[in-house]
Design an enzyme around this catalytic site. Structure first.
Site, PDB file in Angstrom:
ATOM      1  N   ILE A 238       0.118  -4.038  -1.779  1.00  0.00           N
ATOM      2  CA  ILE A 238       0.934  -4.450  -0.630  1.00  0.00           C
ATOM      3  C   ILE A 238       0.299  -3.967   0.677  1.00  0.00           C
ATOM      4  O   ILE A 238       0.247  -4.702   1.667  1.00  0.00           O
ATOM      5  CB  ILE A 238       2.380  -3.925  -0.792  1.00  0.00           C
ATOM      6  CG1 ILE A 238       3.061  -4.643  -1.973  1.00  0.00           C
ATOM      7  CG2 ILE A 238       3.182  -4.106   0.491  1.00  0.00           C
ATOM      8  CD1 ILE A 238       4.440  -4.111  -2.346  1.00  0.00           C
TER       9      ILE A 238
ATOM     10  N   THR B 233       1.209  -5.894  -8.241  1.00  0.00           N
ATOM     11  CA  THR B 233       0.202  -5.015  -7.617  1.00  0.00           C
ATOM     12  C   THR B 233      -0.239  -3.966  -8.642  1.00  0.00           C
ATOM     13  O   THR B 233       0.406  -3.807  -9.692  1.00  0.00           O
ATOM     14  CB  THR B 233       0.787  -4.238  -6.403  1.00  0.00           C
ATOM     15  OG1 THR B 233       1.645  -3.214  -6.912  1.00  0.00           O
ATOM     16  CG2 THR B 233       1.535  -5.119  -5.431  1.00  0.00           C
TER      17      THR B 233
ATOM     18  N   ASN C 155       3.780   2.616   4.006  1.00  0.00           N
ATOM     19  CA  ASN C 155       3.775   1.803   2.785  1.00  0.00           C
ATOM     20  C   ASN C 155       3.428   2.599   1.536  1.00  0.00           C
ATOM     21  O   ASN C 155       3.892   2.266   0.447  1.00  0.00           O
ATOM     22  CB  ASN C 155       2.772   0.646   2.988  1.00  0.00           C
ATOM     23  CG  ASN C 155       2.404  -0.005   1.681  1.00  0.00           C
ATOM     24  OD1 ASN C 155       3.188  -0.750   1.100  1.00  0.00           O
ATOM     25  ND2 ASN C 155       1.201   0.281   1.179  1.00  0.00           N
TER      26      ASN C 155
ATOM     27  N   LYS D 185      13.710   6.135  -2.674  1.00  0.00           N
ATOM     28  CA  LYS D 185      13.720   4.928  -1.840  1.00  0.00           C
ATOM     29  C   LYS D 185      15.047   4.800  -1.085  1.00  0.00           C
ATOM     30  O   LYS D 185      15.096   4.310   0.044  1.00  0.00           O
ATOM     31  CB  LYS D 185      13.435   3.685  -2.689  1.00  0.00           C
ATOM     32  CG  LYS D 185      12.004   3.645  -3.245  1.00  0.00           C
ATOM     33  CD  LYS D 185      10.954   3.643  -2.134  1.00  0.00           C
ATOM     34  CE  LYS D 185       9.552   3.372  -2.649  1.00  0.00           C
ATOM     35  NZ  LYS D 185       8.535   3.353  -1.595  1.00  0.00           N
TER      36      LYS D 185
ATOM     37  N   ASP E 279      -3.792  12.173   2.135  1.00  0.00           N
ATOM     38  CA  ASP E 279      -2.684  12.303   1.189  1.00  0.00           C
ATOM     39  C   ASP E 279      -1.423  12.485   2.026  1.00  0.00           C
ATOM     40  O   ASP E 279      -1.245  13.523   2.671  1.00  0.00           O
ATOM     41  CB  ASP E 279      -2.934  13.526   0.296  1.00  0.00           C
ATOM     42  CG  ASP E 279      -1.790  13.774  -0.670  1.00  0.00           C
ATOM     43  OD1 ASP E 279      -0.762  13.082  -0.580  1.00  0.00           O
ATOM     44  OD2 ASP E 279      -1.937  14.673  -1.514  1.00  0.00           O
TER      45      ASP E 279
ATOM     46  N   TYR F 151      12.317   7.982  -8.364  1.00  0.00           N
ATOM     47  CA  TYR F 151      11.835   6.845  -7.560  1.00  0.00           C
ATOM     48  C   TYR F 151      12.981   6.168  -6.815  1.00  0.00           C
ATOM     49  O   TYR F 151      12.940   6.028  -5.583  1.00  0.00           O
ATOM     50  CB  TYR F 151      11.108   5.835  -8.453  1.00  0.00           C
ATOM     51  CG  TYR F 151      10.584   4.642  -7.684  1.00  0.00           C
ATOM     52  CD1 TYR F 151       9.457   4.758  -6.878  1.00  0.00           C
ATOM     53  CD2 TYR F 151      11.209   3.398  -7.746  1.00  0.00           C
ATOM     54  CE1 TYR F 151       8.968   3.673  -6.160  1.00  0.00           C
ATOM     55  CE2 TYR F 151      10.731   2.314  -7.032  1.00  0.00           C
ATOM     56  CZ  TYR F 151       9.614   2.453  -6.240  1.00  0.00           C
ATOM     57  OH  TYR F 151       9.136   1.379  -5.521  1.00  0.00           O
TER      58      TYR F 151
HETATM   59  P1  NAP Z   1      -0.181   0.251  -5.132  1.00  0.00           P
HETATM   60  O1  NAP Z   1      -0.964  -0.991  -5.358  1.00  0.00           O
HETATM   61  O2  NAP Z   1      -0.234   1.344  -6.143  1.00  0.00           O
HETATM   62  O3  NAP Z   1      -0.560   0.810  -3.690  1.00  0.00           O
HETATM   63  C1  NAP Z   1      -0.127   2.042  -3.189  1.00  0.00           C
HETATM   64  C2  NAP Z   1      -1.320   2.701  -2.538  1.00  0.00           C
HETATM   65  O4  NAP Z   1      -0.887   3.946  -1.988  1.00  0.00           O
HETATM   66  C3  NAP Z   1      -2.414   3.001  -3.550  1.00  0.00           C
HETATM   67  O5  NAP Z   1      -3.697   2.718  -3.043  1.00  0.00           O
HETATM   68  C4  NAP Z   1      -2.207   4.485  -3.786  1.00  0.00           C
HETATM   69  O6  NAP Z   1      -3.348   5.164  -4.267  1.00  0.00           O
HETATM   70  C5  NAP Z   1      -1.813   4.941  -2.401  1.00  0.00           C
HETATM   71  N1  NAP Z   1      -1.215   6.252  -2.434  1.00  0.00           N
HETATM   72  C6  NAP Z   1      -0.549   6.837  -3.459  1.00  0.00           C
HETATM   73  N2  NAP Z   1      -0.208   8.080  -3.138  1.00  0.00           N
HETATM   74  C7  NAP Z   1      -0.664   8.286  -1.881  1.00  0.00           C
HETATM   75  C8  NAP Z   1      -0.627   9.393  -1.030  1.00  0.00           C
HETATM   76  N3  NAP Z   1      -0.064  10.553  -1.398  1.00  0.00           N
HETATM   77  N4  NAP Z   1      -1.188   9.290   0.200  1.00  0.00           N
HETATM   78  C9  NAP Z   1      -1.785   8.135   0.588  1.00  0.00           C
HETATM   79  N5  NAP Z   1      -1.871   7.054  -0.209  1.00  0.00           N
HETATM   80  C10 NAP Z   1      -1.308   7.136  -1.430  1.00  0.00           C
HETATM   81  O7  NAP Z   1       1.367  -0.089  -4.979  1.00  0.00           O
HETATM   82  P2  NAP Z   1       2.124  -1.248  -4.186  1.00  0.00           P
HETATM   83  O8  NAP Z   1       2.889  -2.009  -5.178  1.00  0.00           O
HETATM   84  O9  NAP Z   1       1.227  -1.931  -3.245  1.00  0.00           O
HETATM   85  O10 NAP Z   1       3.196  -0.349  -3.410  1.00  0.00           O
HETATM   86  C11 NAP Z   1       3.294  -0.253  -1.994  1.00  0.00           C
HETATM   87  C12 NAP Z   1       4.713   0.181  -1.669  1.00  0.00           C
HETATM   88  O11 NAP Z   1       5.631  -0.831  -2.106  1.00  0.00           O
HETATM   89  C13 NAP Z   1       5.146   1.469  -2.362  1.00  0.00           C
HETATM   90  O12 NAP Z   1       5.886   2.262  -1.464  1.00  0.00           O
HETATM   91  C14 NAP Z   1       6.034   0.985  -3.489  1.00  0.00           C
HETATM   92  O13 NAP Z   1       6.992   1.933  -3.887  1.00  0.00           O
HETATM   93  C15 NAP Z   1       6.677  -0.228  -2.835  1.00  0.00           C
HETATM   94  N6  NAP Z   1       7.239  -1.191  -3.795  1.00  0.00           N
HETATM   95  C16 NAP Z   1       6.421  -1.858  -4.668  1.00  0.00           C
HETATM   96  C17 NAP Z   1       6.993  -2.757  -5.558  1.00  0.00           C
HETATM   97  C18 NAP Z   1       6.170  -3.528  -6.560  1.00  0.00           C
HETATM   98  O14 NAP Z   1       6.763  -4.192  -7.445  1.00  0.00           O
HETATM   99  N7  NAP Z   1       4.840  -3.515  -6.470  1.00  0.00           N
HETATM  100  C19 NAP Z   1       8.385  -2.953  -5.553  1.00  0.00           C
HETATM  101  C20 NAP Z   1       9.174  -2.249  -4.668  1.00  0.00           C
HETATM  102  C21 NAP Z   1       8.585  -1.370  -3.778  1.00  0.00           C
HETATM  103  P3  NAP Z   1      -3.451   5.462  -5.863  1.00  0.00           P
HETATM  104  O15 NAP Z   1      -3.608   4.129  -6.511  1.00  0.00           O
HETATM  105  O16 NAP Z   1      -4.629   6.345  -5.969  1.00  0.00           O
HETATM  106  O17 NAP Z   1      -2.149   6.117  -6.256  1.00  0.00           O
END
Ligand code: NAP
Length: 267
Positions: free
Chosen positions: A22, A196, A94, A165, A67, A161
């Site tokens: 995202i 993702t 994000n 949120k 981080d 989690y």
């Molecule tokens: P993602 O692909 O895992 O991307 C999240 C990114 O944040 C990853 O590159 C991750 O690195 C990085 N990250 C993790 N911990 C971090 C930290 N402490 N400091 C800086 N960066 C960090 O996930 P996404 O689905 O795009 O999620 C983005 C947001 O959308 C999140 O807040 C998630 O909770 C929310 N969300 C996602 C969904 C879904 O279905 N995908 C649904 C509802 C909400 P690593 O990979 O090394 O951990």
């Protein structure tokens, strides 16, 4: 993609988790619409891939490995982003992590603290640092946090989690109240099911091919007619909503938590 709008020409945006699904989508959408991007992630390699895509848009980008769970690193990231661009007009909190749905008797204090440090404490302290700069420079900035529909209705039964949120939505409302006198709007997006890499951890834990878990959850949600639009969401679906909230079209919106979830959540 048809992103001919240039709503963010002359603006700069800081996006956390910009190496992920995202976050990369948001970074590219804002860049295509004219913003310079300070891209932050804990993962250098994935951040570098995002930077290549940002450069292809013709906008400036800087990569900030950080981080968001560490207060000192947040402060340093904010300073470096501000030094690079002189100001930040748009902050997108994000970065987020899941708790892999550990059951109530499995979840331990370390996991709890980690989830809250990344999903709650980081967004608050980064928002605070950037908001203070916006106030000083009289910028009518936009702060947008990526929460989750799980923060509204806890469907999966996750504990750390979903509750983190919900806390992020609470912080969004509190900051919206306190920053409104400065012309800064603060909103959240609540994604539903988005394809993702966040889902890949569960795939790996269960020794499944990558992408299996999100498909399984999506298929069930569609069968049960919870996922009304009958498709799993994409990062572009979320990026479009973030771009709207970051634009002047949303100037009369603050303190809102907007669902972008194919109709999975109504409240
Ligand atoms: P993602 O692909 O895992 O991307 C999240 C990114 O944040 C990853 O590159 C991750 O690195 C990085 N990250 C993790 N911990 C971090 C930290 N402490 N400091 C800086 N960066 C960090 O996930 P996404 O689905 O795009 O999620 C983005 C947001 O959308 C999140 O807040 C998630 O909770 C929310 N969300 C996602 C969904 C879904 O279905 N995908 C649904 C509802 C909400 P690593 O990979 O090394 O951990």
């Amino acid at each position: 993609m048809g992103n001919e709008l240039k709503r963010f020409a002359g603006k700069s945006a800081l996006i956390t988790g910009a190496g992920g699904g995202i976050g990369r989508g948001i970074s590219l959408r804002l860049a295509r619409e004219g913003a310079d991007i300070a891209a932050c992630d804990i993962d250098q390699e994935r951040l570098d891939e995002t930077m290549v895509n940002i450069k292809e848009t013709g906008r400036q980008g800087i990569a900030l490995v950080c981080d968001v769970a560490q207060e000192g690193e947040i402060e340093n990231t904010a300073k470096r982003a501000l030094a690079a661009f002189g100001k930040i007009d748009i902050l997108v909190n994000n970065a987020g992590i899941g708790d892999t749905n550990k059951s109530f008797d499995e979840i331990d204090a370390d996991l709890w603290d980690k989830v809250y440090a990344v999903n709650v404490k980081g967004p608050f302290f980064l928002s605070r640092g950037i908001a203070m700069d916006m106030i000083e420079k009289k910028i009518a900035g936009k702060i947008i946090s990526i929460a989750s529909t799980e923060g509204k209705t806890n469907r999966a039964g996750s504990l750390a989690y979903a509750s983190s949120k919900r806390a992020l939505i609470g912080i969004t409302q509190g900051l919206a109240i306190q920053l409104a006198p400065h012309g800064i709007t603060v909103n959240a997006i609540c994604p539903g099911l988005i394809d993702t890499p966040i889902w890949h951890k569960a795939d790996r834990d269960m020794d499944l091919p990558l992408g299996s878990m999100v498909k399984m959850v999506g298929d069930t949600a569609m069968e049960q007619r919870q996922l009304k639009l009958l498709r799993i969401g994409t990062p572009d679906d979320i990026a479009a909503a973030v771009a709207f909230l970051a634009s002047e079209d949303a100037s009369y919106m603050t303190g809102q938590a907007i669902n972008v979830c194919g109709g999975m959540e109504f409240s």
